[in-house]
Design a protein around this motif. Structure first.
Motif, PDB file in Angstrom:
ATOM      1  N   LEU A  13       0.828  -1.214   0.000  1.00 56.06           N
ATOM      2  CA  LEU A  13       0.000   0.000   0.000  1.00 56.06           C
ATOM      3  C   LEU A  13       0.858   1.258   0.000  1.00 56.06           C
ATOM      4  O   LEU A  13       0.555   2.227  -0.697  1.00 56.06           O
ATOM      5  CB  LEU A  13      -0.939  -0.010   1.207  1.00 56.06           C
ATOM      6  N   ARG A  14       1.945   1.251   0.767  1.00 52.64           N
ATOM      7  CA  ARG A  14       2.838   2.417   0.778  1.00 52.64           C
ATOM      8  C   ARG A  14       3.461   2.641  -0.590  1.00 52.64           C
ATOM      9  O   ARG A  14       3.645   3.790  -1.020  1.00 52.64           O
ATOM     10  CB  ARG A  14       3.937   2.244   1.829  1.00 52.64           C
ATOM     11  N   ALA A  15       3.810   1.554  -1.281  1.00 55.07           N
ATOM     12  CA  ALA A  15       4.429   1.693  -2.599  1.00 55.07           C
ATOM     13  C   ALA A  15       3.496   2.414  -3.567  1.00 55.07           C
ATOM     14  O   ALA A  15       3.930   3.281  -4.340  1.00 55.07           O
ATOM     15  CB  ALA A  15       4.809   0.316  -3.147  1.00 55.07           C
ATOM     16  N   PHE A  16       2.216   2.093  -3.527  1.00 52.66           N
ATOM     17  CA  PHE A  16       1.257   2.755  -4.413  1.00 52.66           C
ATOM     18  C   PHE A  16       0.930   4.163  -3.924  1.00 52.66           C
ATOM     19  O   PHE A  16       0.925   5.117  -4.708  1.00 52.66           O
ATOM     20  CB  PHE A  16      -0.024   1.920  -4.519  1.00 52.66           C
ATOM     21  N   ARG A  17       0.657   4.309  -2.633  1.00 54.42           N
ATOM     22  CA  ARG A  17       0.233   5.609  -2.124  1.00 54.42           C
ATOM     23  C   ARG A  17       1.339   6.648  -2.261  1.00 54.42           C
ATOM     24  O   ARG A  17       1.068   7.803  -2.599  1.00 54.42           O
ATOM     25  CB  ARG A  17      -0.218   5.490  -0.665  1.00 54.42           C
TER      26      ARG A  17
END
Length: 237
Positions: A13-17
């Protein structure tokens, strides 16, 4: 599996956000019932326009062997559960492993689904006709999925060992489809399947991050569109 929910999913999720890039969450309803913090993160992603949700069944079970009434009940249960967890029903459906002969018809009968992804027989979305018990035939959109550009190849004994394996393989698909699209003027679609318990490890996530950086750059050039599956379905409508 627990590694995915405790560690991997947050890394993904951090990679996308951090890049402002969208994705589709294939969600088992029971998982979000039990993981309230993750449900809240998915809700926030939906609210921000970064995520949408494709129902991955009520729980981790095979639909192919279900009796029709059991499967009908499970679909309704999954939709009700995700609606309660996320505040809105899922817009797509994808079975674990394979669907039954009745799955697509039951989805159409239930209503509310833009598409299903229970197909591996094409690269572009397509319309199909679903025969209903009352004699009507309903149009239904299929957004094919893939097990090719998919981190399932990190499973023991399969093709990927390193982050570079994942990056090189997916980048080759991007290169080929870009070449075809630019030569023909016709769109192409690439699905990349991710499982937090697989891609979410420290030694693997860099492959995803590098792929996202490349897609982000291509998107800024107007050469690719990184989209949620519901956006693709809406476009195809």
């Amino acid at each position: 599996f627990e590694y995915g929910s405790r560690v991997g999913v947050w890394r993904v999720l951090r990679a996308f956000r951090s890049r402002g890039l969208p994705a589709t969450a294939f969600a088992c309803a029971l998982a979000l019932e039990r993981l309230s913090e993750l449900a809240a993160a998915v809700r926030a992603g939906v609210a921000d326009g970064l995520l949408d949700v494709c129902c991955h069944g009520y729980r981790w079970e095979d639909h192919a062997g279900m009796r029709e009434e059991e499967e009908k009940s499970r679909i309704a249960q999954a939709v009700a559960s995700l609606t309660a967890s996320l505040g809105a029903p899922p817009r797509g459906w994808y079975c674990r492993t394979a669907p039954s002969e009745s799955t697509r018809r039951l989805l159409v009968e239930h209503g509310g689904f833009l598409y299903d992804s229970d197909a591996y027989n094409d690269e572009l979305p397509y319309w199909t006709q679903v025969a209903l018990p009352d004699g009507r035939v309903a149009p239904h959109l299929v957004l094919p999925y893939t097990l090719c550009t998919n981190d399932s190849k990190f499973a023991p004994g399969r093709a990927f060992s390193t982050a570079q394996d994942f990056l090189s393989f997916c980048s080759a698909a991007v290169d080929q489809l870009l070449s075809e699209a630019e030569a023909t003027g016709q769109a192409r679609m690439l699905s990349v399947g991710l499982h937090p318990r697989l891609i979410g490890h420290p030694a693997r996530i860099q492959g995803l991050c590098a792929l996202l950086d490349r897609l982000d750059s291509l998107g800024r050039e107007g050469r690719v569109w990184v989209a949620r599956r519901s956006q693709i379905a809406d476009y195809w409508m």
